[in-house]
Design a protein around this motif. Structure first.
Motif, PDB file in Angstrom:
ATOM      1  N   GLU A 130      15.335  12.107  18.477  1.00 49.69           N
ATOM      2  CA  GLU A 130      16.488  12.681  19.168  1.00 49.69           C
ATOM      3  C   GLU A 130      17.226  13.668  18.277  1.00 49.69           C
ATOM      4  N   GLN A 131      17.119  13.478  16.950  1.00 51.30           N
ATOM      5  CA  GLN A 131      17.788  14.362  15.992  1.00 51.30           C
ATOM      6  C   GLN A 131      16.872  15.477  15.493  1.00 51.30           C
ATOM      7  N   GLY A 132      15.678  15.588  16.035  1.00 49.86           N
ATOM      8  CA  GLY A 132      14.727  16.597  15.592  1.00 49.86           C
ATOM      9  C   GLY A 132      13.574  15.988  14.815  1.00 49.86           C
ATOM     10  N   GLU A 133      12.823  16.825  14.101  1.00 44.11           N
ATOM     11  CA  GLU A 133      11.647  16.363  13.379  1.00 44.11           C
ATOM     12  C   GLU A 133      12.052  15.568  12.134  1.00 44.11           C
ATOM     13  N   ARG A 134      11.370  14.442  11.923  1.00 43.09           N
ATOM     14  CA  ARG A 134      11.644  13.607  10.761  1.00 43.09           C
ATOM     15  C   ARG A 134      10.342  13.096  10.166  1.00 43.09           C
ATOM     16  N   THR A 135      10.366  12.858   8.860  1.00 40.35           N
ATOM     17  CA  THR A 135       9.238  12.224   8.193  1.00 40.35           C
ATOM     18  C   THR A 135       9.421  10.708   8.267  1.00 40.35           C
ATOM     19  N   TRP A 185      14.086   5.820  19.036  1.00 38.24           N
ATOM     20  CA  TRP A 185      12.710   5.855  19.503  1.00 38.24           C
ATOM     21  C   TRP A 185      12.114   7.194  19.099  1.00 38.24           C
ATOM     22  N   ALA A 186      11.060   7.156  18.319  1.00 37.35           N
ATOM     23  CA  ALA A 186      10.443   8.374  17.799  1.00 37.35           C
ATOM     24  C   ALA A 186       9.064   8.567  18.414  1.00 37.35           C
ATOM     25  N   SER A 187       8.701   9.821  18.616  1.00 41.01           N
ATOM     26  CA  SER A 187       7.377  10.166  19.124  1.00 41.01           C
ATOM     27  C   SER A 187       6.454  10.534  17.967  1.00 41.01           C
ATOM     28  N   SER A 188       5.268   9.919  17.959  1.00 38.33           N
ATOM     29  CA  SER A 188       4.263  10.250  16.941  1.00 38.33           C
ATOM     30  C   SER A 188       3.192  11.178  17.499  1.00 38.33           C
ATOM     31  N   LEU A 189       3.464  11.805  18.637  1.00 32.86           N
ATOM     32  CA  LEU A 189       2.490  12.695  19.268  1.00 32.86           C
ATOM     33  C   LEU A 189       2.059  13.788  18.287  1.00 32.86           C
ATOM     34  N   GLU A 217      12.302   9.633   6.210  1.00 38.52           N
ATOM     35  CA  GLU A 217      13.613   9.919   6.795  1.00 38.52           C
ATOM     36  C   GLU A 217      14.006   8.918   7.874  1.00 38.52           C
ATOM     37  N   LEU A 218      13.028   8.207   8.451  1.00 33.92           N
ATOM     38  CA  LEU A 218      13.345   7.214   9.469  1.00 33.92           C
ATOM     39  C   LEU A 218      14.119   6.021   8.891  1.00 33.92           C
ATOM     40  N   PHE A 219      14.054   5.836   7.568  1.00 30.64           N
ATOM     41  CA  PHE A 219      14.781   4.721   6.943  1.00 30.64           C
ATOM     42  C   PHE A 219      16.289   4.899   7.077  1.00 30.64           C
ATOM     43  N   ASP A 220      16.768   6.131   7.113  1.00 31.67           N
ATOM     44  CA  ASP A 220      18.167   6.449   7.385  1.00 31.67           C
ATOM     45  C   ASP A 220      19.140   5.647   6.513  1.00 31.67           C
ATOM     46  N   GLY A 221      18.888   5.665   5.205  1.00 31.29           N
ATOM     47  CA  GLY A 221      19.803   5.023   4.264  1.00 31.29           C
ATOM     48  C   GLY A 221      19.441   3.603   3.882  1.00 31.29           C
ATOM     49  N   VAL A 249       0.852  -1.185   0.000  1.00 35.30           N
ATOM     50  CA  VAL A 249       0.000   0.000   0.000  1.00 35.30           C
ATOM     51  C   VAL A 249       0.893   1.241   0.000  1.00 35.30           C
ATOM     52  N   LYS A 250       0.711   2.129  -0.971  1.00 37.04           N
ATOM     53  CA  LYS A 250       1.476   3.372  -0.999  1.00 37.04           C
ATOM     54  C   LYS A 250       1.065   4.269   0.170  1.00 37.04           C
ATOM     55  N   ILE A 251       2.056   4.846   0.820  1.00 39.55           N
ATOM     56  CA  ILE A 251       1.790   5.797   1.902  1.00 39.55           C
ATOM     57  C   ILE A 251       1.704   7.187   1.294  1.00 39.55           C
ATOM     58  N   GLU A 252       0.499   7.719   1.265  1.00 42.82           N
ATOM     59  CA  GLU A 252       0.276   9.041   0.671  1.00 42.82           C
ATOM     60  C   GLU A 252       0.301  10.148   1.722  1.00 42.82           C
ATOM     61  N   LYS A 253      -0.039   9.815   2.962  1.00 43.25           N
ATOM     62  CA  LYS A 253      -0.098  10.832   4.023  1.00 43.25           C
ATOM     63  C   LYS A 253       1.315  11.154   4.513  1.00 43.25           C
ATOM     64  N   ARG A 254       1.529  12.398   4.871  1.00 40.96           N
ATOM     65  CA  ARG A 254       2.831  12.822   5.385  1.00 40.96           C
ATOM     66  C   ARG A 254       2.813  12.744   6.915  1.00 40.96           C
TER      67      ARG A 254
END
Length: 249
Positions: A59-64, A138-142, A67-71, A48-53
């Motif tokens: 810890e490194q700031g805001e990420r999409t 560990w990322a926050s989705s708040l 960007e969590l794939f990190d390479g 399923v394509k992820i269309e929503k952003r």
């Protein structure tokens, strides 16, 4: 916690034991091959394509999400139960989290990134991570729909109705799962153009395949024996003196 006892087993010769073990091995090999076949079907699922952003605080700031794939091109997300107003992650999810760091350091060399995501604020997550001695990201989705869209968080209105859509709707009114946050694992793939797709999710008992501690117990005479250990697992710094009474130290 007192020691438990297991039913008495007959004592047999080594040759008799080998014969019984070989008979069980036949069944174990069938089970293994069935698991291999299921893994093939799992990889063959449509995506399923992820269309929503989605935005996360890290810890490194805001990420999409991308960007969590990190390479890496493959991402495993552990949905750990930690609601914004809780003082700690739930004991069961903390037990699940104990199984992340070891594999993660190897999987990053296999094009796989593992990240935990919870709704608690990032400061709470990082404080608790330090307490537990973990290293995984560990990322926050708040403030994001991420947890709700992947059916591991539920609104107060849903809980008031006593109905949630958990484990693809197979669990909806079971009181054991009436919680604002529940556990799960979701898997994503990112192609060279940056398009992210959702490839797999599992919930409830589906997570057991990732809990090596349970499978170690399955090798023992006593097994998981949940009835004898009603307060297990706990957060690893909350066991107290149980080790002495349990293992006879």
């Amino acid at each position: 916690m007192s020691k438990t006892t297991t039913p008495q087993h007959p004592a047999v010769s080594r040759d008799a034991w080998i014969e019984a073990r070989k008979a069980l091995l036949v069944k174990e090999k069938v089970h293994m091959r069935q698991g291999d076949a299921l893994a093939v079907e799992r990889r063959a699922l449509p995506w399923v394509k992820i269309e929503k952003r989605y935005l996360f605080q890290t810890e490194q700031g805001e990420r999409t999400l991308a960007e969590l794939f990190d390479g890496c091109s493959q991402l495993i997300v552990h949905h750990l139960m930690y609601a914004p107003d809780w003082d700690a992650a739930c004991p069961g999810c903390s037990f699940q989290a104990e199984h992340i760091d070891g594999p993660a350091r190897h999987l990053q060399h296999h094009n796989v990134r593992i990240v935990a995501v919870s709704r608690a604020p990032i400061d709470k997550l990082l404080t608790y991570r330090r307490r537990m001695g973990w290293r995984f990201e560990w990322a926050s989705s708040l403030g994001s729909d991420f947890n709700y869209d992947f059916h591991v968080s539920f609104t107060h209105e849903q809980l008031a109705r006593g109905t949630v859509n958990y484990n693809f709707g197979t669990i909806d009114t079971d009181p054991r799962y009436q919680s604002e946050d529940l556990p799960g694992v979701s898997v994503f793939f990112k192609d060279t153009a940056g398009q992210v797709c959702h490839t797999y999710s599992t919930y409830a008992r589906g997570l057991d395949m990732l809990l090596d501690a349970n499978h170690y117990l399955d090798l023992t005479p006593e097994g998981r024996n949940d009835a004898a250990y009603p307060n297990w697992p706990r957060r690893h710094d909350e066991y107290g003196d149980d080790l002495k009474s349990c293992c006879g130290s």
